[in-house]
Design a protein around this motif. Structure first.
Motif, mmCIF file in Angstrom:
data_model
loop_
_atom_site.group_PDB
_atom_site.id
_atom_site.type_symbol
_atom_site.label_atom_id
_atom_site.label_comp_id
_atom_site.label_asym_id
_atom_site.label_seq_id
_atom_site.Cartn_x
_atom_site.Cartn_y
_atom_site.Cartn_z
ATOM 1 N N HIS A 36 0.849 -1.200 0.000
ATOM 2 C CA HIS A 36 0.000 0.000 0.000
ATOM 3 C C HIS A 36 0.878 1.240 0.000
ATOM 4 O O HIS A 36 1.757 1.383 0.852
ATOM 5 N N ASP A 37 0.651 2.123 -0.954
ATOM 6 C CA ASP A 37 1.328 3.425 -0.968
ATOM 7 C C ASP A 37 0.294 4.519 -1.118
ATOM 8 O O ASP A 37 -0.624 4.421 -1.929
ATOM 9 N N SER A 38 0.468 5.570 -0.330
ATOM 10 C CA SER A 38 -0.393 6.747 -0.417
ATOM 11 C C SER A 38 0.370 7.888 -1.077
ATOM 12 O O SER A 38 1.605 7.928 -1.041
ATOM 13 N N LEU A 77 -7.100 -2.110 -4.517
ATOM 14 C CA LEU A 77 -8.131 -1.375 -3.777
ATOM 15 C C LEU A 77 -7.731 0.091 -3.793
ATOM 16 O O LEU A 77 -6.592 0.434 -3.476
ATOM 17 N N LEU A 78 -8.667 0.956 -4.135
ATOM 18 C CA LEU A 78 -8.382 2.384 -4.296
ATOM 19 C C LEU A 78 -9.000 3.189 -3.170
ATOM 20 O O LEU A 78 -10.174 3.015 -2.848
ATOM 21 N N SER A 79 -8.224 4.076 -2.562
ATOM 22 C CA SER A 79 -8.782 5.075 -1.657
ATOM 23 C C SER A 79 -8.849 6.393 -2.410
ATOM 24 O O SER A 79 -7.845 7.057 -2.629
ATOM 25 N N MET A 80 -10.076 6.740 -2.837
ATOM 26 C CA MET A 80 -10.317 7.893 -3.716
ATOM 27 C C MET A 80 -10.867 9.055 -2.893
ATOM 28 O O MET A 80 -11.668 8.842 -1.986
ATOM 29 N N LEU A 106 -9.356 -3.311 -10.852
ATOM 30 C CA LEU A 106 -9.777 -2.627 -9.621
ATOM 31 C C LEU A 106 -10.773 -3.528 -8.900
ATOM 32 O O LEU A 106 -11.769 -3.953 -9.476
ATOM 33 N N LEU A 107 -10.499 -3.812 -7.639
ATOM 34 C CA LEU A 107 -11.341 -4.757 -6.894
ATOM 35 C C LEU A 107 -12.209 -4.088 -5.840
ATOM 36 O O LEU A 107 -13.178 -4.681 -5.372
ATOM 37 N N GLY A 108 -11.861 -2.875 -5.416
ATOM 38 C CA GLY A 108 -12.644 -2.247 -4.364
ATOM 39 C C GLY A 108 -11.933 -1.039 -3.814
ATOM 40 O O GLY A 108 -11.099 -0.438 -4.482
ATOM 41 N N GLY A 109 -12.277 -0.697 -2.577
ATOM 42 C CA GLY A 109 -11.681 0.459 -1.934
ATOM 43 C C GLY A 109 -12.754 1.333 -1.331
ATOM 44 O O GLY A 109 -13.840 0.862 -0.992
ATOM 45 N N ASP A 110 -12.461 2.613 -1.182
ATOM 46 C CA ASP A 110 -13.504 3.516 -0.706
ATOM 47 C C ASP A 110 -13.324 4.900 -1.297
ATOM 48 O O ASP A 110 -12.307 5.211 -1.907
ATOM 49 N N THR A 111 -14.369 5.700 -1.155
ATOM 50 C CA THR A 111 -14.398 7.054 -1.692
ATOM 51 C C THR A 111 -14.796 7.976 -0.562
ATOM 52 O O THR A 111 -15.833 7.776 0.057
ATOM 53 N N THR A 125 -3.926 0.054 -2.580
ATOM 54 C CA THR A 125 -3.385 -1.233 -2.180
ATOM 55 C C THR A 125 -3.286 -2.088 -3.428
ATOM 56 O O THR A 125 -4.286 -2.282 -4.122
ATOM 57 N N LEU B 13 -13.782 0.024 -14.293
ATOM 58 C CA LEU B 13 -12.459 -0.594 -14.130
ATOM 59 C C LEU B 13 -12.539 -1.882 -13.328
ATOM 60 O O LEU B 13 -11.527 -2.537 -13.090
ATOM 61 N N ALA B 19 -14.080 -8.337 -7.930
ATOM 62 C CA ALA B 19 -14.526 -6.993 -7.531
ATOM 63 C C ALA B 19 -15.998 -6.968 -7.149
ATOM 64 O O ALA B 19 -16.469 -6.013 -6.530
ATOM 65 N N LEU B 22 -18.024 -3.792 -7.595
ATOM 66 C CA LEU B 22 -17.934 -2.706 -6.599
ATOM 67 C C LEU B 22 -19.254 -2.515 -5.861
ATOM 68 O O LEU B 22 -19.519 -1.446 -5.326
ATOM 69 N N ALA B 27 -13.721 -7.068 -1.531
ATOM 70 C CA ALA B 27 -13.413 -7.906 -2.687
ATOM 71 C C ALA B 27 -13.118 -9.303 -2.169
ATOM 72 O O ALA B 27 -12.756 -9.487 -1.000
ATOM 73 N N HIS B 36 -10.758 -1.770 2.198
ATOM 74 C CA HIS B 36 -9.960 -0.594 2.578
ATOM 75 C C HIS B 36 -10.887 0.547 2.942
ATOM 76 O O HIS B 36 -11.759 0.915 2.167
ATOM 77 N N SER B 38 -10.629 4.586 4.587
ATOM 78 C CA SER B 38 -9.817 5.708 5.046
ATOM 79 C C SER B 38 -10.623 6.547 6.021
ATOM 80 O O SER B 38 -11.855 6.548 5.998
ATOM 81 N N LEU B 77 -2.744 -3.720 6.260
ATOM 82 C CA LEU B 77 -1.750 -2.755 5.786
ATOM 83 C C LEU B 77 -2.211 -1.377 6.255
ATOM 84 O O LEU B 77 -3.360 -1.002 6.046
ATOM 85 N N ASP B 110 2.404 1.989 4.560
ATOM 86 C CA ASP B 110 3.401 3.040 4.385
ATOM 87 C C ASP B 110 3.175 4.169 5.375
ATOM 88 O O ASP B 110 2.146 4.238 6.050
#
Lengths: 308, 308
Positions: A36-38, A77-80, A106-111, A125, B13, B19, B22, B27, B36, B38, B77, B110
């Protein structure tokens, strides 16, 4: 706390073998490589950067971590963050371009929204499938030869140009804004690598980290550091330029420690990028740097570190 | 763009089956459940919140996503930001407490700095091991009964108290600051659940999402919504209080659609929290809400949504 103090404290929570003691950019869990990098506005990218390049870079820097372990992209996973519509659309354009280029679903994440006026902060991630061997930073031994895939300094030189004149296009700023993760090269090197990582904060600081994890030192020949023609045209080829390249960061090159017995010519490597032997691991704990004029004092600043 | 427009764009995507379009908080990749979330200062937590509670909550909200899929914690992570030493130490204290409470090893992540004065933004990717069945939001069918584990409204009522007087301790603010992820309950319900999710943005908005994903509507009885004694003491028990509880968010309750044939009494459930039947899925697409006085108009605001 400085970055290293915080990491030391977090290491207490990272007792699982999958964490690799937090001495790696990635975790390895059940055949999956996880990172994971931000990226924060004003720190990792400029407000004047095109949003599509920010989106691209967010994906690329995480894929570079996977490349450093020889993993194949499996998902993200995207943190948007929500911003203005044009910027948001640009960010997604860049993410889409990078995901499609490298086969990263892209599998998931949050906004989320941030308070008005806050610098934008994105996170990703990346999850990869591990190959037959996933080299950590810790497996290097004195006598191993150090190989570098890619070139150094282009991105830092490009950033310096952009900080002066944001609109300047060119090959160096292109490298800064649209780094290329060296996935195929990483997959080709990983089975032979005793230690491997991507170079993201600067060659010297990342090499020092590899040495610390491997319990040895390193000797490198500054003359052998691979520089691009564009870099040499902008910065020259002397000791100062080479130290700039060795500490600039944002390279997304790969650094591998291969046993002396392995000749990379015998490996099935992609045509690009260049692969260069820059030195070797040695007994001890620090860095020894030489060039044609003899010993080079190790710079106080080895690369990029975060401070609060 | 609003949150839903951005998500619609990102869905292009997200073509990989892992996914789940979404349409889930998580996922599912090779037996691992991935999520994930935030948290930003001024949006997801207050500057006056104790940092240890912010760290706890960062872990807990992600574990709640795993609970909603019946997964067991496997690792995390962390995206950490550097701030002042006391705050950083407090954040890590809270993360450590939650990780130890729920057996979640820290695997990587990170650490970054933000520009001076920027609101702090933390991220966590939680990884869980899937059980025999990982219910999505999409498997519900008309006739399924809707079960809610936990209580509603405590956290939103606690937040309202804290916004008035930050120093007020008490059971409601405790729920807001230190939510409990219902991992055991999720694991017990998942094998029987046709659809399941955690309730994080508000019961009504999350139920609407489950309905949208499942292609049906829902009818709920407002009288049956489980409220805590502390909530009733603070807000009362009438229609207004119950609609507040149904839309407040930050509950980290679980919402499950179980076939009519399944009696949860027959399942091996943990003693706490309470499990309550609040209604059922029905033909159609919207929400129908009733209480002792008859039909309840569906509120315009169903829960928490981000807007740029």
């Amino acid at each position: 706390m400085q970055e290293k103090d915080v990491i030391e404290r977090l290491r207490r929570l990272a007792t699982d073998p999958a964490a690799r003691g937090l001495r790696d950019d990635t975790a390895l869990l059940e055949g999956l490589v996880l990172t994971h990098d931000s990226m924060a506005e004003g720190v990792h990218f400029l407000s004047t950067d095109p949003p599509a390049s920010v989106g691209w870079k967010l994906v690329a820097v995480n894929l570079s971590d996977l490349a450093g372990k020889g993993a194949r992209p499996a998902g993200a996973l995207l943190s948007m963050v929500l911003s203005d519509p044009d910027w948001d659309a640009g960010i997604i354009d860049g993410i889409e371009a990078a995901c499609e280029s490298y086969g990263l679903p892209l599998l998931g994440g949050d906004t989320i929204a941030l308070p008005v006026g806050a610098p934008r902060v994105y996170g990703l991630t990346a999850i990869g499938r591990a190959g037959t061997h996933t080299p950590s930073r810790a497996g290097g031994r004195p006598g191993d030869r150090l190989w570098l895939a890619g070139t150094l300094g282009d991105s830092a030189a490009g950033l310096a140009l952009l900080e002066g004149k944001p609109a300047v296009p060119g090959p160096l700023s292109e490298v800064y804004q649209r780094p290329i993760p060296l996935l195929e090269m990483g997959q080709a090197l990983a089975p032979s690598a005793k230690a491997m990582m991507d170079v993201s904060d600067g060659l010297l600081i990342d090499l020092q980290r590899l040495c610390d994890a491997s319990g040895c030192g390193a000797a490198i020949d500054l003359e052998r550091l691979p520089l691009s023609n564009a870099f040499i045209a902008e910065r020259g080829n002397g000791r100062e330029a080479r130290l700039f390249a060795a500490t600039g960061g944002d390279d997304y090159a790969l650094l591998a420690a291969l046993p002396d017995s392995v000749d990379p010519v015998s490996l099935s490597l992609p045509i690009a990028p260049t692969l260069t032997c820059i030195g070797q691991l040695v007994d001890g704990s620090g860095l020894v740097i030489e060039d044609r004029d003899g010993d080079v004092p190790v710079p106080e600043r080895l690369g990029y570190e975060h401070h609060a």
